[in-house]
Motif scaffolding. Structure first.
Motif, short mmCIF file in Angstrom:
data_model
loop_
_atom_site.label_atom_id
_atom_site.label_comp_id
_atom_site.label_asym_id
_atom_site.label_seq_id
_atom_site.Cartn_x
_atom_site.Cartn_y
_atom_site.Cartn_z
N ARG A 128 37.88 -35.09 -32.11
CA ARG A 128 38.17 -36.52 -31.88
C ARG A 128 38.90 -37.03 -33.11
O ARG A 128 38.84 -36.45 -34.19
CB ARG A 128 36.88 -37.32 -31.71
N GLU A 130 38.08 -39.47 -34.82
CA GLU A 130 37.11 -39.88 -35.85
C GLU A 130 36.84 -38.76 -36.87
O GLU A 130 36.42 -39.02 -37.99
CB GLU A 130 35.77 -40.28 -35.21
N GLY A 191 29.94 -40.56 -34.64
CA GLY A 191 30.84 -41.69 -34.43
C GLY A 191 30.42 -42.95 -35.18
O GLY A 191 30.93 -44.03 -34.92
#
Lengths: 225, 233
Positions: A128, A130, A191
């Motif tokens: 991701r 992130e 996250g």
């Protein structure tokens, strides 16, 4: 020559040697990869559990790899009494410490990046955007680890059984870095970027503190007899 | 000024004497076992607090003395500072071990287990390992001044962990209770129990002072003996 020029020249020397031999980074990368594979085997094909364990495994592997890399760097410096010559030539002895920190940070940071890439493949971490937040965490941890590592190397250089003593001194001193590094990585993987920022701040403080102590104390620790 | 310094030295010698420490400890044991009531919630097992808390306090104090001894040695390379630093580290390690052991016994009675991966317990164990490393480093270097210099550096860097141990219960959640005495605001402990606790802290501190004095004297004598011994051909 200024302090910065000295640091750059000495760090370039370490990195050039490492690029030519690849002994420290090669052994450390192999150690890290083995740790990841062994954990995968020990835990079994439980993907969720492996993902949970990933940050801890990577940081533990990194700590042991640090011992390998640091010892290799030190061996090169001490071979043929090269360190005594270096000590006499350096106008500012802090340059020797800072150069060691720079070269160790570079090797350990790249090693960590390699371990994270391997973890994405082996431990099935989801890619991701992130995950980019791991980049500053990786370099801050490498800086903190290198700051303690360079000082610990100087401490054990005169000791009998120094290869045994190095992990005994180094690993407990690195625990604050380990705790903050794992905390930040877990937060990034979950996250929780704001939490990761908090851990990152803690890592920055630790790295600055250890580096500051190293600059102050290195000469006392490393003076050859 | 000479009179004042003589008085201070005499007070120091009396405070660091074995008989004073022994009497104070005996008084503490009596107060702790029969002088104060048992804790309403935990019962008699809480009395282990009179060993556990002073041990933890002395670990902090002893490692602080090691830090100060190290700084002083690096500032003025006199082996007397190193002897105090080393003796204090040794005693601090002993009291850290005692804090871990008494905490484990207390934990078994209250939490139902000897050990938990609680931040306070874990960081204390790390503190123990750091100063065990300090003693190992000393044992592996023969030259006195080099040993003093290197252990001074480690004594300074190792002390970074002490505030982490103390504040670990504030920074991270765990089984260990937060600070009850050294905290912002009033202590969260009954005043009678607090008085007994402070008395035990004082008597353990006297014990530390006596141990430190004796250990330093032994090291001084050993160093003198080493200097007078001729090498065997």
């Amino acid at each position: 020559m200024s302090l910065a020029t000295d640091v750059a020249a000495l760090a370039a020397k370490d990195i050039r040697i490492e690029l030519r031999t690849r002994q420290a980074s090669g052994a450390a990368a192999a150690l890290g990869a083995i740790a990841l594979v062994l954990v995968g085997l020990a835990v079994g094909p439980d993907a969720d559990r492996l993902r949970q364990l990933a940050p801890s495994v990577i940081w533990i592997a990194l700590l042991f790899a640090t011992v390998t890399v640091a010892d290799r760097f030190e061996r090169i410096d001490r071979a043929d009494d090269a360190f005594s010559a270096l000590w006499l030539v350096a106008a500012d002895r802090r340059a020797i410490y800072l150069a060691k920190v720079v070269s160790l940070t570079l090797v350990l940071g790249l090693l960590q990046l390699g371990l994270w890439v391997l973890a994405v493949v082996l431990l099935d971490l989801t890619l991701r955007v992130e995950l980019l937040a791991l980049l500053p965490i990786v370099w801050l941890t490498a800086w903190s680890t290198a700051s303690v590592g360079a000082l610990a190397l100087a401490l054990v250089s005169a000791a009998a059984h120094r290869m045994l003593l190095l992990p005994v001194l180094l690993l407990p001193l690195l625990v604050p870095t380990l705790v903050a590094g794992v905390g930040a990585s877990v937060a990034v993987l979950d996250g929780r970027i704001v939490d990761a920022g908090g851990w990152g701040t803690m890592l920055s403080i630790e790295a600055a503190l250890f580096c500051g102590l190293g600059i102050l104390l290195y000469e006392a620790a490393a003076t050859p007899e | 000024m000479t009179g004042l310094s003589d008085l201070a030295r005499t007070i120091g010698r009396v405070a660091a004497s074995g008989s004073v420490a022994g009497v104070a400890l005996l008084a503490t044991v009596t107060i702790g076992l029969v002088g104060v009531p048992a804790d309403a919630a935990q019962g008699d097992v809480q009395r282990i607090m009179y060993v556990h808390v002073p041990s933890a306090w002395l670990a902090y104090l002893a490692f602080f003395v090691t830090l100060v001894g190290g700084v002083l040695y690096l500032w003025r390379p006199n082996l007397a500072y190193d002897r105090v630093a080393a003796a204090s580290a040794e005693i601090g390690l002993m009291f850290t071990g005692l804090a871990i052991l008494s905490g484990a016994i207390w934990g078994k009675a209250t939490w139902g287990k000897w050990w938990d991966w609680d931040p306070r317990l874990t960081t204390t164990a790390i503190l123990f390992l750091i100063y065990a490393g300090y003693l190992l480093l000393r044992a592996s270097i023969v030259d006195r001044h080099r040993r003093a210099r290197l252990s001074a550096v480690l004594g300074i860097v190792g002390f970074v962990n002490v505030p982490i141990v103390h504040f670990s219960v504030v920074w991270w959640r765990g089984l260990h209770q937060p600070p009850t005495v050294i905290r912002p605001g009033d202590p969260t402990i009954d005043h009678l129990l607090l008085a007994a606790l402070l008395a035990s802290v004082a008597s353990f501190t006297l014990l530390y002072a006596w141990l430190l004095r004796r250990r330093t004297e032994i090291d001084t004598l050993r160093d003198r003996a080493d200097l007078t011994l001729e090498p065997i051909p």
